[in-house]
Design an enzyme around this catalytic site. Structure first.
Site, PDB file in Angstrom:
ATOM      1  CG  ASN A  99      -1.498   1.344   1.544  1.00 17.77           C
ATOM      2  OD1 ASN A  99      -2.473   1.769   0.914  1.00 17.77           O
ATOM      3  ND2 ASN A  99      -0.900   2.076   2.487  1.00 17.77           N
ATOM      4  CB  SER A 146      -3.895   5.083  -8.434  1.00 21.16           C
ATOM      5  OG  SER A 146      -4.590   6.278  -8.731  1.00 21.16           O
ATOM      6  CE1 TYR A 189       0.265   7.935  -6.417  1.00 21.05           C
ATOM      7  CE2 TYR A 189      -1.462   8.167  -8.058  1.00 21.05           C
ATOM      8  CZ  TYR A 189      -1.053   7.777  -6.803  1.00 21.05           C
ATOM      9  OH  TYR A 189      -1.958   7.217  -5.938  1.00 21.05           O
TER      10      TYR A 189
HETATM   11  P1  NAP Z   1      -1.095   8.835   2.697  1.00 21.95           P
HETATM   12  O1  NAP Z   1      -2.215   9.269   3.561  1.00 21.95           O
HETATM   13  O2  NAP Z   1      -0.138   9.849   2.181  1.00 21.95           O
HETATM   14  O3  NAP Z   1      -0.280   7.669   3.462  1.00 21.95           O
HETATM   15  C1  NAP Z   1       0.826   7.078   2.856  1.00 21.95           C
HETATM   16  C2  NAP Z   1       1.381   5.989   3.746  1.00 21.95           C
HETATM   17  O4  NAP Z   1       2.506   5.396   3.066  1.00 21.95           O
HETATM   18  C3  NAP Z   1       1.881   6.509   5.074  1.00 21.95           C
HETATM   19  O5  NAP Z   1       1.577   5.565   6.062  1.00 21.95           O
HETATM   20  C4  NAP Z   1       3.388   6.590   4.866  1.00 21.95           C
HETATM   21  O6  NAP Z   1       4.109   6.390   6.076  1.00 21.95           O
HETATM   22  C5  NAP Z   1       3.615   5.401   3.951  1.00 21.95           C
HETATM   23  N1  NAP Z   1       4.867   5.470   3.193  1.00 21.95           N
HETATM   24  C6  NAP Z   1       5.236   6.395   2.267  1.00 21.95           C
HETATM   25  N2  NAP Z   1       6.464   6.106   1.801  1.00 21.95           N
HETATM   26  C7  NAP Z   1       6.868   4.985   2.443  1.00 21.95           C
HETATM   27  C8  NAP Z   1       8.044   4.201   2.399  1.00 21.95           C
HETATM   28  N3  NAP Z   1       9.063   4.502   1.574  1.00 21.95           N
HETATM   29  N4  NAP Z   1       8.136   3.095   3.194  1.00 21.95           N
HETATM   30  C9  NAP Z   1       7.123   2.774   4.021  1.00 21.95           C
HETATM   31  N5  NAP Z   1       5.977   3.485   4.117  1.00 21.95           N
HETATM   32  C10 NAP Z   1       5.857   4.583   3.332  1.00 21.95           C
HETATM   33  O7  NAP Z   1      -1.619   8.069   1.397  1.00 21.95           O
HETATM   34  P2  NAP Z   1      -3.022   7.312   1.094  1.00 21.95           P
HETATM   35  O8  NAP Z   1      -3.901   8.255   0.391  1.00 21.95           O
HETATM   36  O9  NAP Z   1      -3.485   6.587   2.304  1.00 21.95           O
HETATM   37  O10 NAP Z   1      -2.498   6.270  -0.010  1.00 21.95           O
HETATM   38  C11 NAP Z   1      -2.267   4.902   0.265  1.00 21.95           C
HETATM   39  C12 NAP Z   1      -2.091   4.190  -1.064  1.00 21.95           C
HETATM   40  O11 NAP Z   1      -3.282   4.354  -1.840  1.00 21.95           O
HETATM   41  C13 NAP Z   1      -0.954   4.764  -1.912  1.00 21.95           C
HETATM   42  O12 NAP Z   1      -0.302   3.729  -2.613  1.00 21.95           O
HETATM   43  C14 NAP Z   1      -1.674   5.674  -2.875  1.00 21.95           C
HETATM   44  O13 NAP Z   1      -0.945   5.863  -4.060  1.00 21.95           O
HETATM   45  C15 NAP Z   1      -2.949   4.894  -3.104  1.00 21.95           C
HETATM   46  N6  NAP Z   1      -4.072   5.701  -3.613  1.00 21.95           N
HETATM   47  C16 NAP Z   1      -4.523   6.783  -2.928  1.00 21.95           C
HETATM   48  C17 NAP Z   1      -5.571   7.526  -3.469  1.00 21.95           C
HETATM   49  C18 NAP Z   1      -6.132   8.754  -2.774  1.00 21.95           C
HETATM   50  O14 NAP Z   1      -6.899   9.488  -3.422  1.00 21.95           O
HETATM   51  N7  NAP Z   1      -5.816   8.993  -1.519  1.00 21.95           N
HETATM   52  C19 NAP Z   1      -6.137   7.148  -4.692  1.00 21.95           C
HETATM   53  C20 NAP Z   1      -5.653   6.033  -5.347  1.00 21.95           C
HETATM   54  C21 NAP Z   1      -4.612   5.312  -4.790  1.00 21.95           C
HETATM   55  P3  NAP Z   1       5.093   7.544   6.701  1.00 21.95           P
HETATM   56  O15 NAP Z   1       4.250   8.712   7.030  1.00 21.95           O
HETATM   57  O16 NAP Z   1       5.692   6.885   7.883  1.00 21.95           O
HETATM   58  O17 NAP Z   1       6.075   7.870   5.600  1.00 21.95           O
END
Ligand code: NAP
Length: 246
Positions: A90, A142, A155
């Protein structure tokens, strides 16, 4: 096997979609590994929430963009709990810029964090799952990996790559009782989305047939379904996007 004895790793589960997936799998009785990169106190908070649901939690720091740390994470879980049943890839970041402004560093950071980590964690967990003759690998892609999005070439490439990777891994691992699927969320209410300027958010919302952003819980429930009840589904991309891409 009984979900009560299963072990699930969720990368990037200190907040957002990852946190919600961790809690949803905990509700199904799984022992949960909460992984984070830098948000230690948030991750410890999630681990406490998991334990409050009556299951075990490990809170492990690892930068999954680094091959050694990603492999070390999986090895540590295997050493401690002896198995890994569910691997949710994730963790993800954005570095949004148009191609005219994008730097090599923006490109490499996003590709390696979002796509490299899926490769590192999958190949690390594969031998364990082959030995078990059971595994569920769930990669968070995504909508942008399917449709593209202005200012998100890095991305989108990483998320499209996840879908292609998922299909090949599914083909190669099916014979070992391992399914590999991608979940493609649309725009979902997390910190990642909150970084998008308000006026851009409004334009995005106007394009969504259901007229609203998704909630992390709506993604997590689909992940939990794939992890627990979807024995004959593999190599698929499952859209959770309010109809923004069909
Ligand atoms: P978020 O709120 O920014 O959270 C991202 C998470 O990833 C945090 O827990 C962060 O931990 C962790 N992370 C980032 N870089 C990392 C690394 N190198 N190693 C380990 N952990 C890491 O993002 P989100 O919206 O929940 O997104 C989660 C997933 O869903 C992502 O893959 C994103 O691309 C995908 N997604 C999101 C959306 C959206 O609209 N939100 C839509 C489609 C897909 P730290 O804070 O400790 O770095």
């Amino acid at each position: 096997m009984s979900q009560a004895r299963q072990v699930a790793i969720v990368t990037g589960s200190s907040r957002g979609i990852g946190r919600t997936i961790a809690l949803e799998l905990a509700r199904r009785g799984m022992s949960i590994v909460v992984n984070y990169h830098s948000s230690e106190s948030e991750a410890q908070g999630v681990a406490s929430e998991v334990r409050a649901l009556g299951v075990d939690a490990l809170c492990l720091q690892a930068n999954v963009a680094d091959p050694d740390q990603a492999r070390g994470l999986v090895e540590q879980v295997h050493a401690q709990w002896g198995r890994v049943d569910v691997m949710v890839n994730n963790a993800g970041i954005t570095r949004d810029k148009t191609l005219r402004k994008l730097t090599d560093d923006d490109w490499l950071q996003v590709i390696n964090t979002n796509l490299g980590s899926v490769y590192y964690c999958t190949t690390a967990v594969m031998p364990i799952m082959i030995e078990q003759n059971y595994g569920r690998i769930i990669n968070i892609s995504s909508y942008v990996g399917q449709a593209g999005n202005f200012g998100q070439a890095n991305y989108g490439a990483s998320k499209g790559g996840i879908i292609a990777f998922t299909k090949t891994a599914a083909l190669e691992l099916a014979r070992y009782g391992i399914t590999v699927n991608a979940i493609a969320p649309g725009f979902t209410e997390t910190e990642m989305l909150s970084k998008v300027p308000a006026e851009v958010q409004e334009k995005i919302r106007a394009r969504i047939p259901m007229g609203r952003f998704g909630k992390p819980q709506e993604v997590a429930k689909v992940v939990a379904f794939i992890a627990t009840d979807a024995d004959y589904i593999t190599g698929q991309q499952i859209n959770v996007n309010g109809g923004v891409y069909m």
